[in-house]
Design a protein around this motif. Structure first.
Motif, PDB file in Angstrom:
ATOM      1  N   VAL A  44      34.288  39.317  47.629  1.00  0.00           N
ATOM      2  CA  VAL A  44      33.488  38.127  47.341  1.00  0.00           C
ATOM      3  C   VAL A  44      32.390  37.996  48.390  1.00  0.00           C
ATOM      4  CG1 VAL A  44      33.496  35.609  47.165  1.00  0.00           C
ATOM      5  CG2 VAL A  44      35.387  36.947  46.198  1.00  0.00           C
ATOM      6  N   ASP A  75      31.562  40.696  44.081  1.00  0.00           N
ATOM      7  CA  ASP A  75      31.586  39.478  43.259  1.00  0.00           C
ATOM      8  C   ASP A  75      30.767  38.411  43.983  1.00  0.00           C
ATOM      9  OD1 ASP A  75      32.139  37.329  41.649  1.00  0.00           O
ATOM     10  OD2 ASP A  75      34.294  37.285  42.036  1.00  0.00           O
ATOM     11  N   LYS A  77      29.343  34.955  44.747  1.00  0.00           N
ATOM     12  CA  LYS A  77      29.660  33.538  44.510  1.00  0.00           C
ATOM     13  C   LYS A  77      28.854  32.698  45.491  1.00  0.00           C
ATOM     14  CE  LYS A  77      34.300  33.963  42.555  1.00  0.00           C
ATOM     15  NZ  LYS A  77      33.887  33.399  41.252  1.00  0.00           N
ATOM     16  N   GLY A  85      32.487  30.687  47.841  1.00  0.00           N
ATOM     17  CA  GLY A  85      33.087  32.017  47.960  1.00  0.00           C
ATOM     18  C   GLY A  85      34.301  32.020  48.865  1.00  0.00           C
TER      19      GLY A  85
END
Length: 329
Positions: A44, A75, A77, A85
Motif C-alpha cells: 500500500v 496499491d 491509497k 493507506g
C-alpha cells in the motif's frame, strides 16, 4: 482367514489422533510453517500514481518480486496525509503479504498533530528505511533573493510579511519550514496548498517553499526556480554548489524519508527476509543510480536500525509541532 486392514489403525482412539495430526499439518496456521511468501505481496502506497513514493515503490517492488519469486502489487491509497493507506495496512492480516510504503508523516508527524487517528505507530513493525528525501528551499528564478542569507535577512527585515507555500497543514514541507524559521530566528506566513503551490512560487506570488528534491530539481535545472539550500546534513550531488541549510543554521536537519512497514504481529522471519532482500536492492548500483537522478539518498540498515531511527525522528518532529502549535483535523 481374514487378515487385518493395515491401512488404518485398529484402535479408534489412535485413528482419531492421526486424523487430528493430519488436519493440523494441513492447516496453514499450525504444524509446519508455510514458506514465505506463499502468494503475491500487496504494498500500500498512500500517495497517487506517479508521485515520488509511488515511483520508487514500484522500482523497489519489481526487484523485490524477482528475488521473492512472487509478484509485488502496488496499491495506491492516497489521501488524508497517508492516514487512509496506513489504516488499511494496520487492519490487514499480519502474515507479511501486506506492507506499507510510506514517509515520515505516518509515524513522526501525524500522531502529534491529529487529536485522533485510526491507527497507532505501534500498529506497525519497521522493516527497512530505503532512502532519505532532501527538501530544497526554493524561490522564483526571478526573485531578488539570491541566497539563504538573503532570505533570512529579508524575513528579519519584514517579520511575517514574506509568505511560504506547503502541501498543507502538518505536511512535511510545512513542518520543515517551521523548523527552519525557528532555528533561523525569523518568521514568515504559511500559505497551505493542496498541490504545494509550486506554480505560485515560480510566479513570485509566494516568496519561498521547501519542495521535495524529486520535483524541485527538474524545475531548478529548467530555470524556473532558484535553489537556496537543501534540508539534509550534506549537499546533494544533483545540485552542485547549493549548500545545506545546516551550514548557515547549525542543527537544522529537515529531511523526509521513505520506508517499509508491516502490520504488528508479522512473523519475524518474514520481516527479516524482506529487510535482507531490500538491503540488497538498496546496495545495488542500479537502485543508487535511480536515486541519484532524483536527488535522493540511499539508506538501508536493519529493522532494529529503522526502529531506533524512528524514535529519534519522532522526537525531533514532535518538538517542532509542539513549539509551533501545529494542529490538523
Amino acid at each position: 482367514m481374514n487378515l487385518p486392514d493395515l491401512r488404518a489403525p485398529r484402535n479408534p482412539s489412535r485413528r482419531a489422533a492421526i486424523a487430528t495430526l493430519v488436519a493440523a499439518l494441513a492447516w496453514p496456521g499450525a504444524g509446519i510453517a508455510q514458506a514465505f511468501p506463499a502468494r503475491p505481496l500487496r504494498v500500500v502506497v498512500p500517495f497517487p500514481a506517479g508521485s515520488s513514493p509511488d515511483v520508487i515503490a514500484r522500482f523497489w517492488g519489481e526487484r523485490l518480486g524477482k528475488s521473492l519469486g512472487q509478484p509485488v502489487v502496488i496499491d495506491n491509497k492516497p489521501g488524508a496525509s497517508t492516514i487512509i493507506g496506513a489504516q488499511a495496512v494496520a487492519a490487514a492480516p499480519a502474515d507479511g503479504h501486506t506492507l506499507l510504503y510510506t514517509v515520515n508523516n505516518t509515524t513522526s508527524i501525524n500522531p502529534f498533530i491529529y487529536k485522533t487517528l485510526p491507527y497507532k505507530s505501534e500498529d506497525f513493525v519497521p522493516v527497512v528505511r530505503l532512502l532519505s528525501v532532501p527538501y530544497v528551499l526554493v524561490v522564483s528564478a526571478n526573485s531578488p533573493v539570491k541566497s539563504l542569507q538573503d532570505l533570512i535577512a529579508a524575513a528579519k527585515a519584514q517579520p511575517g510579511r514574506l509568505n511560504y507555500a506547503s502541501y498543507g497543514i502538518g505536511q512535511g514541507t510545512h513542518v520543515a519550514m517551521a523548523w527552519f524559521l525557528n532555528a533561523a530566528g525569523v518568521s514568515m506566513t504559511h500559505v497551505p496548498y493542496k498541490d504545494g503551490g509550486l506554480l505560485d512560487v515560480m510566479a513570485g506570488t509566494v516568496a519561498a517553499s521547501f519542495e521535495p528534491s524529486t520535483t524541485a530539481i527538474p524545475q531548478v535545472k529548467a530555470g524556473k526556480l532558484r535553489a537556496l539550500a537543501v534540508s539534509g546534513p550534506k549537499r546533494v550531488d544533483a545540485l552542485p554548489g547549493i549548500p545545506a541549510v545546516a551550514e548557515s543554521v547549525p542543527g537544522f536537519l529537515g529531511d523526509s524519508w521513505q520506508g517499509i512497514f508491516a502490520p504488528r504481529g508479522t512473523p519475524p522471519e518474514a520481516v527479516a527476509k524482506l529487510a535482507a532482500l531490500s538491503r540488497e536492492i538498496v546496495a545495488s548500483e542500479e537502485f543508487r543510480q535511480k536515486l541519484h537522478e532524483l536527488g535522493l539518498n540511499p539508506a538501508g540498515g536493519s529493522p532494529a536500525d529503522f526502529a531506533a531511527f524512528l524514535a529519534d525522528d519522532a522526537r525531533a518532529w514532535s518538538k517542532v509541532v509542539a513549539d509551533n502549535g501545529i494542529k490538523a483535523e
